[in-house]
Design a protein around this motif. Sequence first.
Motif, mmCIF file in Angstrom:
data_model
loop_
_atom_site.group_PDB
_atom_site.id
_atom_site.type_symbol
_atom_site.label_atom_id
_atom_site.label_comp_id
_atom_site.label_asym_id
_atom_site.label_seq_id
_atom_site.Cartn_x
_atom_site.Cartn_y
_atom_site.Cartn_z
ATOM 1 N N MET A 1 0.831 -1.193 0.000
ATOM 2 C CA MET A 1 0.000 0.000 0.000
ATOM 3 C C MET A 1 0.876 1.258 0.000
ATOM 4 O O MET A 1 0.540 2.213 -0.661
ATOM 5 C CB MET A 1 -0.915 0.015 1.231
ATOM 6 C CG MET A 1 -1.974 -1.087 1.240
ATOM 7 S SD MET A 1 -3.243 -0.860 0.002
ATOM 8 C CE MET A 1 -4.275 0.328 0.799
ATOM 9 N N SER A 2 1.985 1.232 0.723
ATOM 10 C CA SER A 2 2.812 2.433 0.820
ATOM 11 C C SER A 2 3.478 2.785 -0.513
ATOM 12 O O SER A 2 3.750 3.942 -0.782
ATOM 13 C CB SER A 2 3.873 2.264 1.910
ATOM 14 O OG SER A 2 4.773 1.236 1.565
ATOM 15 N N LYS A 3 3.735 1.793 -1.361
ATOM 16 C CA LYS A 3 4.386 2.040 -2.651
ATOM 17 C C LYS A 3 3.397 2.222 -3.791
ATOM 18 O O LYS A 3 3.743 2.756 -4.836
ATOM 19 C CB LYS A 3 5.329 0.881 -2.995
ATOM 20 C CG LYS A 3 6.520 0.753 -2.083
ATOM 21 C CD LYS A 3 7.421 -0.345 -2.599
ATOM 22 C CE LYS A 3 7.442 -1.438 -1.562
ATOM 23 N NZ LYS A 3 8.024 -2.658 -2.009
ATOM 24 N N ASP B 1 5.522 -6.061 -6.480
ATOM 25 C CA ASP B 1 4.680 -6.669 -5.444
ATOM 26 C C ASP B 1 3.715 -7.705 -6.020
ATOM 27 O O ASP B 1 3.393 -8.693 -5.370
ATOM 28 C CB ASP B 1 3.910 -5.605 -4.662
ATOM 29 C CG ASP B 1 4.811 -4.813 -3.723
ATOM 30 O OD1 ASP B 1 5.926 -5.295 -3.420
ATOM 31 O OD2 ASP B 1 4.404 -3.723 -3.282
#
Length: 179
Positions: A1-3, A11
């Motif tokens: 989620m952060s990337k 991912d």
Amino acid sequence: MSKGDFTLRKDVKIFETKIAKFLKVKYVIGVNSGTDALMLSIGSLGLGRGAEVISVGHTFIATISAIAHTGNKPIMCDIGKDYNIDADKIEKLITKNTKAIVPVHLNGRSCNMKKIMKIAKKHNLIVIEDCAQSLGAKFKSKMVGTFGKAGCFSLHPLKSLGGAGDGGFVATNDKYLYE
């Protein structure tokens, strides 16, 4: 989620590798939904337009619409007491035009894959498993989605393993289908 690596990024490849290991299959292909997992699998297997595909009506509309959208004819089989396809009623529905069976593993319950695969082998039919609601379910000691030519899974947020938005994947041991 952060990337934000949701589409065709590192991912996704990591996810595909881990799910393939979990299911004990050679290949997993991430797609945008369980519906597309079904449609792409059915469409990629060369059944021929108008082929009959046996499945059940007691399922989400995606199962039947994927069969119809790929130019094939859905043939409805009754369900058993477990709400899955009644394997004892499949053979009566097979005609010279039948090319595949799409069992739906509903609510985490596996279909009788031993019987379904025996019927498929006897009649030279392809099995594409709808596992949208059954990630992690097993028949005997083998994961659903690993018996037939393809296992089609949903990652809709309401599924047992939900994604951010929607998603799905196809599990297979067939290199041609994977490619």
